[in-house]
Design a protein around this motif. Structure first.
Motif, PDB file in Angstrom:
ATOM      1  N   LEU A   5       0.858  -1.172   0.000  1.00 14.47           N
ATOM      2  CA  LEU A   5       0.000   0.000   0.000  1.00 14.47           C
ATOM      3  C   LEU A   5       0.901   1.230   0.000  1.00 14.47           C
ATOM      4  CD1 LEU A   5      -3.270   0.347   1.720  1.00 14.47           C
ATOM      5  CD2 LEU A   5      -1.614   2.098   2.302  1.00 14.47           C
ATOM      6  N   ILE A   6       0.705   2.123  -0.971  1.00 16.91           N
ATOM      7  CA  ILE A   6       1.495   3.353  -1.067  1.00 16.91           C
ATOM      8  C   ILE A   6       0.612   4.522  -0.667  1.00 16.91           C
ATOM      9  CG2 ILE A   6       2.781   4.907  -2.579  1.00 16.91           C
ATOM     10  CD1 ILE A   6       3.426   2.504  -4.351  1.00 16.91           C
ATOM     11  N   TYR A  36       2.503  -4.494   3.346  1.00 16.09           N
ATOM     12  CA  TYR A  36       3.576  -3.513   3.489  1.00 16.09           C
ATOM     13  C   TYR A  36       2.967  -2.148   3.192  1.00 16.09           C
ATOM     14  CZ  TYR A  36       6.854  -7.405   3.245  1.00 16.09           C
ATOM     15  OH  TYR A  36       7.539  -8.568   3.492  1.00 16.09           O
ATOM     16  N   VAL A  37       3.338  -1.154   3.980  1.00 16.38           N
ATOM     17  CA  VAL A  37       2.894   0.214   3.734  1.00 16.38           C
ATOM     18  C   VAL A  37       4.123   1.047   3.439  1.00 16.38           C
ATOM     19  CG1 VAL A  37       1.737   2.241   4.674  1.00 16.38           C
ATOM     20  CG2 VAL A  37       0.921  -0.045   5.290  1.00 16.38           C
ATOM     21  N   LEU A  38       4.188   1.612   2.247  1.00 16.31           N
ATOM     22  CA  LEU A  38       5.279   2.486   1.838  1.00 16.31           C
ATOM     23  C   LEU A  38       4.790   3.915   2.035  1.00 16.31           C
ATOM     24  CD1 LEU A  38       8.006   1.926  -0.280  1.00 16.31           C
ATOM     25  CD2 LEU A  38       6.647   3.717  -1.314  1.00 16.31           C
ATOM     26  N   THR A  39       5.448   4.641   2.926  1.00 10.61           N
ATOM     27  CA  THR A  39       4.975   5.975   3.261  1.00 10.61           C
ATOM     28  C   THR A  39       6.135   6.936   3.448  1.00 10.61           C
ATOM     29  OG1 THR A  39       3.431   7.182   4.703  1.00 10.61           O
ATOM     30  CG2 THR A  39       4.854   5.527   5.755  1.00 10.61           C
ATOM     31  N   SER A  40       5.817   8.134   3.890  1.00 11.86           N
ATOM     32  CA  SER A  40       6.801   9.210   4.026  1.00 11.86           C
ATOM     33  C   SER A  40       7.762   8.975   5.180  1.00 11.86           C
ATOM     34  CB  SER A  40       6.082  10.540   4.263  1.00 11.86           C
ATOM     35  OG  SER A  40       5.250  10.852   3.184  1.00 11.86           O
ATOM     36  N   VAL A  55       5.521  -1.279   8.180  1.00 13.76           N
ATOM     37  CA  VAL A  55       5.446   0.101   7.717  1.00 13.76           C
ATOM     38  C   VAL A  55       6.859   0.536   7.322  1.00 13.76           C
ATOM     39  CG1 VAL A  55       4.858   2.476   8.329  1.00 13.76           C
ATOM     40  CG2 VAL A  55       3.478   0.577   9.215  1.00 13.76           C
ATOM     41  N   LEU A  56       7.000   0.960   6.075  1.00 17.74           N
ATOM     42  CA  LEU A  56       8.299   1.358   5.531  1.00 17.74           C
ATOM     43  C   LEU A  56       8.304   2.869   5.305  1.00 17.74           C
ATOM     44  CD1 LEU A  56       8.397  -1.452   2.841  1.00 17.74           C
ATOM     45  CD2 LEU A  56       9.432  -1.533   5.113  1.00 17.74           C
ATOM     46  N   PRO A  68      12.882   6.249  -8.218  1.00 19.44           N
ATOM     47  CA  PRO A  68      13.805   5.100  -8.137  1.00 19.44           C
ATOM     48  C   PRO A  68      13.776   4.400  -6.777  1.00 19.44           C
ATOM     49  CG  PRO A  68      14.884   6.936  -9.207  1.00 19.44           C
ATOM     50  CD  PRO A  68      13.580   7.450  -8.682  1.00 19.44           C
ATOM     51  N   LYS A  69      13.655   5.162  -5.702  1.00 16.94           N
ATOM     52  CA  LYS A  69      13.582   4.574  -4.359  1.00 16.94           C
ATOM     53  C   LYS A  69      12.297   3.747  -4.208  1.00 16.94           C
ATOM     54  CE  LYS A  69      14.844   4.606   0.079  1.00 16.94           C
ATOM     55  NZ  LYS A  69      16.086   4.139   0.590  1.00 16.94           N
ATOM     56  N   ILE A  70      11.190   4.267  -4.708  1.00 18.35           N
ATOM     57  CA  ILE A  70       9.912   3.550  -4.630  1.00 18.35           C
ATOM     58  C   ILE A  70       9.991   2.260  -5.442  1.00 18.35           C
ATOM     59  CG2 ILE A  70       7.459   3.647  -5.216  1.00 18.35           C
ATOM     60  CD1 ILE A  70       7.652   6.720  -4.716  1.00 18.35           C
ATOM     61  N   ILE A  71      10.503   2.351  -6.666  1.00 20.27           N
ATOM     62  CA  ILE A  71      10.609   1.162  -7.530  1.00 20.27           C
ATOM     63  C   ILE A  71      11.540   0.121  -6.901  1.00 20.27           C
ATOM     64  CG2 ILE A  71      11.470   0.339  -9.757  1.00 20.27           C
ATOM     65  CD1 ILE A  71      10.296   2.947 -10.947  1.00 20.27           C
TER      66      ILE A  71
END
Length: 128
Positions: A5-6, A36-40, A55-56, A68-71
């Motif tokens: 989840l972004i 996984y949660v990709l967040t700020s 939580v990342l 690039p970091k997200i990918i």
């Protein structure tokens, strides 16, 4: 099933999408999905790590330079689905960040299943 989840907002960052992302990730993880949660990268973000929820806080700047970091994180996690939480102005001062379109395009080329949840579809156009 593994989900990523972004969302740029996650508790304790104030907002409806923040709360929605939190409740969705908690509920899905309790149902047995690996979430996984990709967040700020923000000191306010709670970093709940449970058996099925991680939580990342890795994105320092939501911009073209952050793609690039997200990918890299998406490739590392290798989720079955990527769920983007979208609200105008959440990722950009101008409302419609072109890099989010690029991100979704790249993820689709990489054969990731991608869903966008639009929490608001209206925005004010300010040409100043």
């Amino acid at each position: 099933m593994k989900l990523l989840l972004i969302s740029s907002h996650f508790p304790n960052i104030f907002g409806g999408v923040s709360d929605y992302s939190y409740l969705l990730s908690k509920t899905l993880s309790k149902e047995g999905l690996e979430v996984y949660v990709l967040t700020s990268y923000d000191d306010r973000v709670i970093n709940d790590t449970e058996d099925n929820l991680r939580v990342l806080t890795v994105v320092k700047r939501w911009s073209l330079m952050g793609i690039p970091k997200i990918i890299k994180e998406v490739k590392r996690i290798n989720p079955d689905w990527v769920l983007l939480q979208y609200v105008p102005y959440m990722y950009s001062y101008y409302g419609v960040p072109a890099y989010i379109v690029l991100l979704s395009f790249v993820l689709r080329i990489m054969r990731f299943k991608f869903i966008t949840t639009f929490h608001e579809i209206g925005m004010e156009l300010d040409l100043k």
